[in-house]
Design an enzyme around this catalytic site. Sequence first.
Site, mmCIF file in Angstrom:
data_model
loop_
_atom_site.group_PDB
_atom_site.id
_atom_site.type_symbol
_atom_site.label_atom_id
_atom_site.label_comp_id
_atom_site.label_asym_id
_atom_site.label_seq_id
_atom_site.Cartn_x
_atom_site.Cartn_y
_atom_site.Cartn_z
ATOM 1 N N LYS A 205 8.442 -2.468 -8.356
ATOM 2 C CA LYS A 205 9.386 -3.181 -7.496
ATOM 3 C C LYS A 205 8.654 -3.579 -6.221
ATOM 4 C CE LYS A 205 11.753 -2.616 -4.087
ATOM 5 N NZ LYS A 205 11.612 -3.935 -3.441
ATOM 6 N N GLU A 286 2.594 7.324 0.784
ATOM 7 C CA GLU A 286 1.629 6.975 1.832
ATOM 8 C C GLU A 286 2.415 6.300 2.945
ATOM 9 O OE1 GLU A 286 -1.619 7.803 1.624
ATOM 10 O OE2 GLU A 286 -0.867 8.844 -0.125
ATOM 11 N N CYS A 320 -1.745 -0.007 8.349
ATOM 12 C CA CYS A 320 -1.447 1.394 8.640
ATOM 13 C C CYS A 320 -2.617 2.023 9.374
ATOM 14 C CB CYS A 320 -1.139 2.138 7.360
ATOM 15 S SG CYS A 320 -2.415 1.897 6.140
ATOM 16 N N GLU A 416 5.132 4.253 15.713
ATOM 17 C CA GLU A 416 4.389 3.166 15.066
ATOM 18 C C GLU A 416 5.084 1.838 15.360
ATOM 19 O OE1 GLU A 416 4.435 2.539 10.741
ATOM 20 O OE2 GLU A 416 2.247 2.522 10.794
HETATM 21 P P1 NAP Z 1 9.017 -0.082 3.882
HETATM 22 O O1 NAP Z 1 10.025 -0.880 4.565
HETATM 23 O O2 NAP Z 1 9.128 1.397 3.920
HETATM 24 O O3 NAP Z 1 8.996 -0.599 2.361
HETATM 25 C C1 NAP Z 1 8.066 -0.182 1.390
HETATM 26 C C2 NAP Z 1 8.648 -0.386 -0.002
HETATM 27 O O4 NAP Z 1 9.758 0.494 -0.212
HETATM 28 C C3 NAP Z 1 9.191 -1.799 -0.232
HETATM 29 O O5 NAP Z 1 8.936 -2.161 -1.576
HETATM 30 C C4 NAP Z 1 10.678 -1.621 0.007
HETATM 31 O O6 NAP Z 1 11.474 -2.609 -0.613
HETATM 32 C C5 NAP Z 1 10.905 -0.250 -0.602
HETATM 33 N N1 NAP Z 1 12.133 0.427 -0.134
HETATM 34 C C6 NAP Z 1 12.776 0.256 1.046
HETATM 35 N N2 NAP Z 1 13.866 1.067 1.088
HETATM 36 C C7 NAP Z 1 13.899 1.751 -0.067
HETATM 37 C C8 NAP Z 1 14.766 2.738 -0.610
HETATM 38 N N3 NAP Z 1 15.835 3.201 0.044
HETATM 39 N N4 NAP Z 1 14.508 3.222 -1.835
HETATM 40 C C9 NAP Z 1 13.423 2.790 -2.520
HETATM 41 N N5 NAP Z 1 12.575 1.860 -2.068
HETATM 42 C C10 NAP Z 1 12.792 1.353 -0.850
HETATM 43 O O7 NAP Z 1 7.555 -0.414 4.432
HETATM 44 P P2 NAP Z 1 6.927 -1.832 4.773
HETATM 45 O O8 NAP Z 1 7.572 -2.374 5.996
HETATM 46 O O9 NAP Z 1 6.916 -2.688 3.554
HETATM 47 O O10 NAP Z 1 5.412 -1.438 5.072
HETATM 48 C C11 NAP Z 1 4.912 -1.101 6.340
HETATM 49 C C12 NAP Z 1 4.691 0.396 6.452
HETATM 50 O O11 NAP Z 1 3.791 0.820 5.438
HETATM 51 C C13 NAP Z 1 4.058 0.842 7.755
HETATM 52 O O12 NAP Z 1 4.721 1.980 8.226
HETATM 53 C C14 NAP Z 1 2.626 1.189 7.360
HETATM 54 O O13 NAP Z 1 1.994 2.125 8.197
HETATM 55 C C15 NAP Z 1 2.829 1.716 5.986
HETATM 56 N N6 NAP Z 1 1.598 1.665 5.203
HETATM 57 C C16 NAP Z 1 0.932 2.828 4.922
HETATM 58 C C17 NAP Z 1 -0.247 2.808 4.210
HETATM 59 C C18 NAP Z 1 -1.000 4.071 3.873
HETATM 60 O O14 NAP Z 1 -1.895 4.024 3.043
HETATM 61 N N7 NAP Z 1 -0.672 5.193 4.464
HETATM 62 C C19 NAP Z 1 -0.754 1.577 3.776
HETATM 63 C C20 NAP Z 1 -0.050 0.405 4.072
HETATM 64 C C21 NAP Z 1 1.122 0.466 4.783
HETATM 65 P P3 NAP Z 1 12.092 -3.834 0.262
HETATM 66 O O15 NAP Z 1 10.923 -4.627 0.717
HETATM 67 O O16 NAP Z 1 12.948 -4.549 -0.721
HETATM 68 O O17 NAP Z 1 12.865 -3.223 1.387
#
Ligand code: NAP
Length: 516
Positions: A205, A286, A320, A416
């Site tokens: 997804k 992550e 990140c 963040e």
């Molecule tokens: P996000 O909003 O948490 O979304 C990540 C994924 O989870 C998306 O596919 C999202 O779908 C899905 N999702 C959201 N709510 C959900 C729920 N209740 N149940 C299941 N899935 C759900 O994160 P983002 O804004 O895309 O990414 C940015 C974040 O990623 C930052 O905090 C960054 O630091 C972190 N990151 C970490 C790493 C690492 O390796 N540690 C690497 C890259 C990024 P939708 O898009 O449809 O909401």
Amino acid sequence: MTTQFKNEALVDFSKPENKKMMEAALAKVESRFGREYPIIIGNEDVTTPQKIRSSNPSNKNQFVGIAQKGTVDLAEKALGAAWKAFETWKNTPAADRANYLFKIASIMRDRKFELAATMVLEDGKSWVEADADVAEAIDFCDFYGREALRYAEEQPVVAWPGEKNELVYLPLGVGVVLPPWNFPLAILAGMTTAAIVTGNTVILKPASDTPVIAARFMEIVQEAKVPAGVVNFLTGSGADVGEMLISHPKVRFITFTGSREVGLHIVEEAGKTKHGQIWIKRVIAEMGGKDAIIVDEEADIDAAVEGVAGSAYGFQGQKCSACSRAIVSEKIYDEFLEKLVTRVKKITVGPVKDFSNYMGPVSSQSAFDKIMGYIETGKKEGRLVCGGEAASGNGFFIQPTIFADVKPTARIAQEEIFGPVLAVIKAKDFDHALEIANGTQYGLTGAVYTKNQQKIEKARREFFAGNLYINRKCTGAMVGVQPFGGFNMSGTDSKAGGRDYLLLFLQAKSICERLI
Ligand code: NAP
Ligand code: MG
């Protein structure tokens, strides 16, 4: 015979032929604007009445493509298809599964300009950042393919007389892959291929901001002839189908990369045992970071300025691993700050279709609003020395922003922001700098600039970051070279692109045969 793993080379855009190829790829992606991409369950294409429109963050009027908005019924159907495919996929030899990954890597390599161009237009990545994303995706496939072969080899156990003992690795079952929009190809490809090469089947997804690059990946999976049902492609809202899947009793594991909030929510939900559930769900999460670069008085200040600027503003600070805190020795603080401001003021911001713009837009209206909110907070918590406003254009452009004299406990030094906003913090000495660096709930990346070997040794021991860099920037980890992942609230301590990673998708079975 499989050759040794080698990282994919980056494209040199100063070469006219490469520049031309990228321009042609951008035109090709533009010619496909507005096209629709199906959900794919088993080998069936599905469209839904409700759609997700993916826009170009550099130009709000452009729609890069239209994806389907999956429903919980379709998620249920995808689970069925994945379990059905698992029955044969789990017994497919590792060498065959690895070959699918090598094939996916090879198709991505042939199409690297087009894939990069898609991310330039859908995700606001500069050419260089988009190319690095594609290279990382290729690396993940090539690396995990080889790793799967290693895990399929005979595993060492202690010999025992009269018995034949062995240990074999089995897949877990059906998993859900939830990638973020910020590495919409590399992380998506890495999590998906690690899961399938080990014999699992998945529901992928993608993030709702970047469904088009995800659909391109899925096309490649199909072209590589990965059997139907091994990867089921389900676009849709995280809060809706994502939520249903993470709490479903028939999901064996979840691999997620994204925000701390969603990650913690998944850990919690997955921990609740549902009716009919016969396993403890495994969660690989992550999450975010509040990554710091320490600049010591014994550092090469110009190198530190370059490292901080690159780590803080590459891809608009939306990594990140991005540096969001510069912790600077008071002895060189003024000099460093002055040089940093001069350097950052040279950064160009604008549509990334244009190669000359170093910084592009942030990902979406909601990201823009959130970051601008933090900039307002920053104006109360620190001294604004650079940027602080939106940048002009019909996209989500924000100026590279620096706040000086920020307290280590300030919100902009703890939370963040995920945008081009840097907090500069003054430290009394090196120990103080380390204490500040370690003083958040995260522990993802970090860097130290110093020429003093004792300080370097101390940082090696005491800087609590999953990825520590010495005398270089804190972004740009390479698959296999710097396995990637953080501590504490940055995630479940795993290392993508490292030798331990595939174990997260496996379970070991010990078999003992009495010799008669
Ligand atoms: P996000 O909003 O948490 O979304 C990540 C994924 O989870 C998306 O596919 C999202 O779908 C899905 N999702 C959201 N709510 C959900 C729920 N209740 N149940 C299941 N899935 C759900 O994160 P983002 O804004 O895309 O990414 C940015 C974040 O990623 C930052 O905090 C960054 O630091 C972190 N990151 C970490 C790493 C690492 O390796 N540690 C690497 C890259 C990024 P939708 O898009 O449809 O909401
Ligand atoms: Mg978009």
